[in-house]
Design an enzyme around this catalytic site. Structure first.
Site, PDB file in Angstrom:
ATOM      1  N   ARG A  35      -1.220  50.852  28.833  1.00  0.00           N
ATOM      2  CA  ARG A  35      -2.651  51.150  28.791  1.00  0.00           C
ATOM      3  C   ARG A  35      -3.131  52.004  29.963  1.00  0.00           C
ATOM      4  NH1 ARG A  35      -1.422  46.841  25.953  1.00  0.00           N
ATOM      5  NH2 ARG A  35      -0.058  46.542  27.744  1.00  0.00           N
ATOM      6  N   THR A  36      -2.826  51.574  31.172  1.00  0.00           N
ATOM      7  CA  THR A  36      -3.391  52.253  32.343  1.00  0.00           C
ATOM      8  C   THR A  36      -2.841  53.675  32.459  1.00  0.00           C
ATOM      9  OG1 THR A  36      -3.392  50.076  33.386  1.00  0.00           O
ATOM     10  CG2 THR A  36      -3.845  51.964  34.805  1.00  0.00           C
ATOM     11  N   LYS A  63      17.224  57.181  44.565  1.00  0.00           N
ATOM     12  CA  LYS A  63      18.207  57.564  45.598  1.00  0.00           C
ATOM     13  C   LYS A  63      17.789  57.036  46.962  1.00  0.00           C
ATOM     14  CE  LYS A  63      18.632  61.967  43.234  1.00  0.00           C
ATOM     15  NZ  LYS A  63      18.181  63.350  43.390  1.00  0.00           N
ATOM     16  N   ARG A  85       0.367  52.956  40.796  1.00  0.00           N
ATOM     17  CA  ARG A  85       0.673  51.549  40.476  1.00  0.00           C
ATOM     18  C   ARG A  85       1.948  51.179  41.231  1.00  0.00           C
ATOM     19  NH1 ARG A  85       0.627  48.386  34.834  1.00  0.00           N
ATOM     20  NH2 ARG A  85      -1.586  48.618  35.311  1.00  0.00           N
ATOM     21  N   HIS A 113      -6.849  45.459  40.592  1.00  0.00           N
ATOM     22  CA  HIS A 113      -6.715  46.435  39.503  1.00  0.00           C
ATOM     23  C   HIS A 113      -8.144  46.880  39.172  1.00  0.00           C
ATOM     24  CE1 HIS A 113      -5.352  48.571  36.107  1.00  0.00           C
ATOM     25  NE2 HIS A 113      -4.621  47.661  35.498  1.00  0.00           N
TER      26      HIS A 113
HETATM   27  N1   CP Z   1      -4.053  46.206  31.460  1.00  0.00           N
HETATM   28  C1   CP Z   1      -2.993  46.865  31.987  1.00  0.00           C
HETATM   29  O1   CP Z   1      -2.939  47.151  33.202  1.00  0.00           O
HETATM   30  O2   CP Z   1      -2.045  47.195  31.072  1.00  0.00           O
HETATM   31  P1   CP Z   1      -0.760  48.065  31.397  1.00  0.00           P
HETATM   32  O3   CP Z   1       0.128  47.249  32.302  1.00  0.00           O
HETATM   33  O4   CP Z   1      -0.123  48.368  30.067  1.00  0.00           O
HETATM   34  O5   CP Z   1      -1.225  49.310  32.099  1.00  0.00           O
END
Ligand code: CP
Length: 294
Positions: A35-36, A63, A85, A113
């Site tokens: 999603r993100t 590496k 992320r 998040h």
């Molecule tokens: N909600 C969310 O962060 O989903 P993903 O891990 O798929 O990005």
């Protein structure tokens, strides 16, 4: 701003001003994401930006290259913003000390998040008209959840009342100082709430001494039709995804977007809203208007 983007996004022939046409946005993901990652990519492209997709497994990280060196090298390619992320809490904050470019936290460890919380709050406000006074209970593994932490801060700032409901082993140690209502009984929590944000049970924790078993967790903390019917409660249900079907949420509750029933699922609406919110975030940080989020 996000509402305007969403209106266009769901129109039959979406058309956006290419306000970020000269910008390059690096999507730097050291953890998996559906999603993100895709919503940031779509959001950036909708605004005319170019995206660079970095995946740890196919990069020189494999590496032994460090996070700092990775960022410095991408910056040397004239990247304008980083969407990061990372499994370590504080990673996004760390790289703000390495680069002058915009850094957007797309989830750091069990810390925060923020864009997930923004899209959750947008979803709630769209449905209820406001978040002020709304009672939102966050259910599940709050201890390890970056989604929970960002939503608690965001929702309280937006005037909502926040509850958390979890087994005591999955409550944060500072829970009583967060300004939220604490529940260990799910029936009581849903009787209190207008809406529930159900968290993904991090299955890797199930064997870590936090839970006796998945079955027991599901019996006591799974959101099901039977439970909602017993408590006689209509609930707007959110979940950040990915979902563990029939563990933290039943198939019926996850998939019901129309009556009849005691729940309405916003799960896919949240995903659409995620694109609109991330467009608004990128436009605010990189666009010429620099308008505040609304
Ligand atoms: N909600 C969310 O962060 O989903 P993903 O891990 O798929 O990005």
């Amino acid at each position: 701003m996000a509402a305007g983007f969403k209106k266009e996004l769901i129109s039959p022939a979406p058309s956006f001003k290419a306000s970020l046409s000269r910008k390059r946005i690096a999507l730097v993901f050291f953890e998996n994401s559906t999603r993100t990652r895709f919503s940031f990519d779509i959001a950036a492209r909708n605004l005319g930006a170019a995206t660079l997709n970095f995946a740890a497994s196919t990069s020189s990280t494999s590496k032994g290259e460090s996070l700092s060196d990775t960022i410095k090298n991408l910056e040397a390619m004239q990247v304008d913003a980083f969407v990061l992320r990372h499994p370590s809490s504080g990673a996004a904050d760390l790289i703000t000390g390495i680069t002058d470019k915009n850094v957007i936290n797309a989830g750091d460890g069990s810390h925060e998040h923020p864009t997930q919380a923004l899209l959750d709050m947008f979803t709630l406000r769209e449905y209820f008209g406001t978040t002020k006074g709304l009672k939102v209970v966050i259910i599940g593994d709050v201890l390890h959840s970056r989604v929970a932490r960002s939503n608690i801060y965001g929702l309280l700032t937006a005037g909502a009342q926040v509850g958390i409901c979890s087994p005591v082993t999955l409550m944060p140690p500072d829970a009583s100082r967060l300004g939220v209502t604490l529940f260990t009984d799910l029936d009581q929590a849903i009787a209190w709430a207008d809406s529930a944000i159900v968290l993904r049970l991090q299955l890797e924790r199930a064997t870590g001494g936090y839970l006796p078993s998945l079955e027991e967790y599901s019996v006591h903390y799974g959101l099901t039709d039977e439970r909602l019917e017993r408590v006689q409660k209509h609930l707007l249900v959110l979940h950040p995804g990915p979902i563990n079907r029939e563990i933290e949420i039943s198939n019926h509750v996850a998939d019901r977007i129309q009556p009849p029933g005691y729940s309405k699922s916003m799960l896919l609406e949240q995903v659409t809203n995620g694109v609109a919110i991330r467009m608004a975030v990128l436009e605010t940080l990189l666009g010429t208007a620099s308008a505040p989020l609304s």
